[in-house]
Design a protein around this motif. Sequence first.
Motif, PDB file in Angstrom:
ATOM      1  N   SER A 187      11.190  17.193   5.849  1.00 46.18           N
ATOM      2  CA  SER A 187      10.197  16.950   4.525  1.00 46.18           C
ATOM      3  C   SER A 187      10.026  16.048   3.159  1.00 46.18           C
ATOM      4  O   SER A 187      10.458  15.104   2.385  1.00 46.18           O
ATOM      5  N   LYS A 188      12.093  16.590   2.305  1.00 49.56           N
ATOM      6  CA  LYS A 188      12.317  16.256   1.274  1.00 49.56           C
ATOM      7  C   LYS A 188      12.765  14.451   1.715  1.00 49.56           C
ATOM      8  O   LYS A 188      12.974  13.122   1.319  1.00 49.56           O
ATOM      9  N   ALA A 189      14.069  14.381   2.807  1.00 51.88           N
ATOM     10  CA  ALA A 189      14.168  13.224   2.977  1.00 51.88           C
ATOM     11  C   ALA A 189      13.204  12.632   3.716  1.00 51.88           C
ATOM     12  O   ALA A 189      13.190  11.408   3.565  1.00 51.88           O
ATOM     13  N   ALA A 190      12.219  13.020   4.234  1.00 54.77           N
ATOM     14  CA  ALA A 190      10.872  11.610   4.714  1.00 54.77           C
ATOM     15  C   ALA A 190      10.166  11.277   3.492  1.00 54.77           C
ATOM     16  O   ALA A 190       9.560  10.014   3.318  1.00 54.77           O
ATOM     17  N   VAL A 191      10.418  12.301   2.447  1.00 52.76           N
ATOM     18  CA  VAL A 191       9.636  11.791   0.837  1.00 52.76           C
ATOM     19  C   VAL A 191      10.544  10.715   0.255  1.00 52.76           C
ATOM     20  O   VAL A 191      10.214   9.681  -0.090  1.00 52.76           O
ATOM     21  N   PHE A 203       0.868  -1.364   0.152  1.00 50.99           N
ATOM     22  CA  PHE A 203      -0.204  -0.048   0.056  1.00 50.99           C
ATOM     23  C   PHE A 203       0.696   1.008  -0.430  1.00 50.99           C
ATOM     24  O   PHE A 203       0.515   2.607  -0.548  1.00 50.99           O
ATOM     25  N   PHE A 204       1.565   1.546   0.896  1.00 45.78           N
ATOM     26  CA  PHE A 204       2.432   2.771   0.565  1.00 45.78           C
ATOM     27  C   PHE A 204       3.800   2.532  -0.054  1.00 45.78           C
ATOM     28  O   PHE A 204       3.883   3.666  -0.751  1.00 45.78           O
ATOM     29  N   ALA A 205       3.886   1.308  -1.251  1.00 49.06           N
ATOM     30  CA  ALA A 205       4.378   1.584  -2.503  1.00 49.06           C
ATOM     31  C   ALA A 205       4.025   1.986  -3.201  1.00 49.06           C
ATOM     32  O   ALA A 205       4.282   2.868  -4.492  1.00 49.06           O
ATOM     33  N   ALA A 206       2.271   1.799  -3.214  1.00 50.97           N
ATOM     34  CA  ALA A 206       0.910   2.729  -4.118  1.00 50.97           C
ATOM     35  C   ALA A 206       0.707   4.305  -3.524  1.00 50.97           C
ATOM     36  O   ALA A 206       0.304   5.071  -4.561  1.00 50.97           O
ATOM     37  N   LEU A 207       1.394   4.535  -2.702  1.00 53.60           N
ATOM     38  CA  LEU A 207       1.253   5.999  -2.366  1.00 53.60           C
ATOM     39  C   LEU A 207       2.102   6.726  -3.863  1.00 53.60           C
ATOM     40  O   LEU A 207       3.108   6.978  -3.860  1.00 53.60           O
ATOM     41  N   LEU A 256       1.895  12.856  -1.656  1.00 54.51           N
ATOM     42  CA  LEU A 256       2.693  12.660  -0.150  1.00 54.51           C
ATOM     43  C   LEU A 256       3.070  14.088   0.222  1.00 54.51           C
ATOM     44  O   LEU A 256       3.737  14.443   1.524  1.00 54.51           O
ATOM     45  N   ALA A 257       3.986  14.211  -1.484  1.00 55.77           N
ATOM     46  CA  ALA A 257       4.676  15.495  -0.909  1.00 55.77           C
ATOM     47  C   ALA A 257       4.191  16.896  -0.041  1.00 55.77           C
ATOM     48  O   ALA A 257       5.186  17.554   1.309  1.00 55.77           O
TER      49      ALA A 257
END
Lengths: 271, 258
Positions: free
Chosen positions: B125-129, B102-106, B111-112
Amino acid sequence: MTDLTTSEAERPAMQKPVIDVSGVDLTFQTNDGPIHALKDVNLEINKGDFVSFIGPSGCGKTTLLRCIAGLETPTGGTLTVNGLSPNEARKARSYGYVFQAAGLYPWRTIGGNVKLPLEIMGFSKEEQIRRVRKVLELVDLEGFEKKYPWQLSGGMQQRASIARALAFDADILLMDEPFGALDEIVRDHLNEQVLKLWARTEKTIAFVTHSIPEAVYLSTKIVVMSPRPGRITDIIESPLPKERPLDIRDSAEFIEIAHRVRDGLRAGHEG
Amino acid sequence: MNRSDTQFERIAYPVGFGLLVLLLWEISVRVFGISPALLPAPSAIGAAIAGSVPILWGDWVQTVIKGAMNGLWMGGIAGVALALVIDRFAFLKQGLMPVANFFAALPIVGLAPIMVMWFGFDWHSKAAVVAIMVFFPMLVNTLGGLAATDSMQRDLMRTYSAGHIATLLKLRIPAALPFVFNGLKIATSLALIGAIVAEYFGSPIRGMGFRITTEMGRLATDMVWAEIFISALTGTALYGLVALIEKRVTFWHPSQRG
């Protein structure tokens, strides 16, 4: 399915068998229904014996070896190794196992591969080095310690895998068609080497093969098996001397034993 | 092909073709009088790079080092670690894999902005994405690698009565490394894309993604192309670096033996 063993009387009364298989049954449950891999297998292997299991594929010879090694668990009967259950014997590191393929780890050198069981079993560094050197010499692989497996021929790889099984000096060596994938000439050579090794180390060896000459040449005891269900059809005590040059295979005695093995195999097929 | 190319040829061919493309590009722009806003000539892009080295360097550090690299190691370690845990406890595979899928399909574009809201405008925030993007390929590849040993090799470890950790360290992790490196190669390209695109949705006044959007707004396409050129160069270099490490570490693998 008669047990023709005559060893009971010859064996010294005090000596207990190293491997004692009695009434062992093994049924695998598969999607296509149960498969009777072993049926009522009875066998005693004494210290220093060289026992071959021979039979067509599906006769349970490898399965029996795996039961002895504790890699499969029989569904019936009892099986002891050095008086212990196969699992306990495995944990006590009582045996070295040689598989059909050398199965050396390509990221380790030959020396590193032989060292693998020693690292896992916690031998000291000096002891590891000493033992690696010793067993590599035993299989004629001195000087190849720093080579990688893929740089060696198939026969040399299999010798390295035997060295690996010998490294921690278990007194039982279980070999599952170790030379099945090698050509005839290499195989002859390795058979000779195994006999020498056996004489030098006095280990108890159980050896699975589908080659009649190999079984007769190597063994003191030949266990003939047949399939559906996997069972023992004949146990032959070999009268051949311990010292066996390759040309013993042309002797009348050798041919006679080979005949008996062949008959046993044929009877198993018809039965 | 009956002989292998020399080192010189291996380098000369692609460089030669690259120069040819640049040359045709330059000629086309001049001959057809294409507006620099639509497509600047390579010489103009080169001039833009030479003229704004400090800006480009600042953008590069912000996006590649702070955004992409931090996200890469966080997502990479998380992916490998979860793979090891899932591998240890079989029931987790049934529970966690659908969640991971599911995460892979986000969609990263969706998300960004959320990550910017959570972690602020700066590189966090960029590192999180990036971490979320690289997590999945690392997880899947590591899991695949851990499953790559055959039964004989595992039986061998059993005959030594080797425990889970010993089997992992001596057999399964080394055997998994070629797969992990495959994942890492995918992850490095994703990391760069993720770090740049994430900046489109809010960032401090530096960063490659920020520069691309703002310079585009000013129709200063030479700077946009300069950033594109540098990101392509960076992507290639990162991929090459991973491939180089891979060659060193998994020298034993048939694909690396040559």
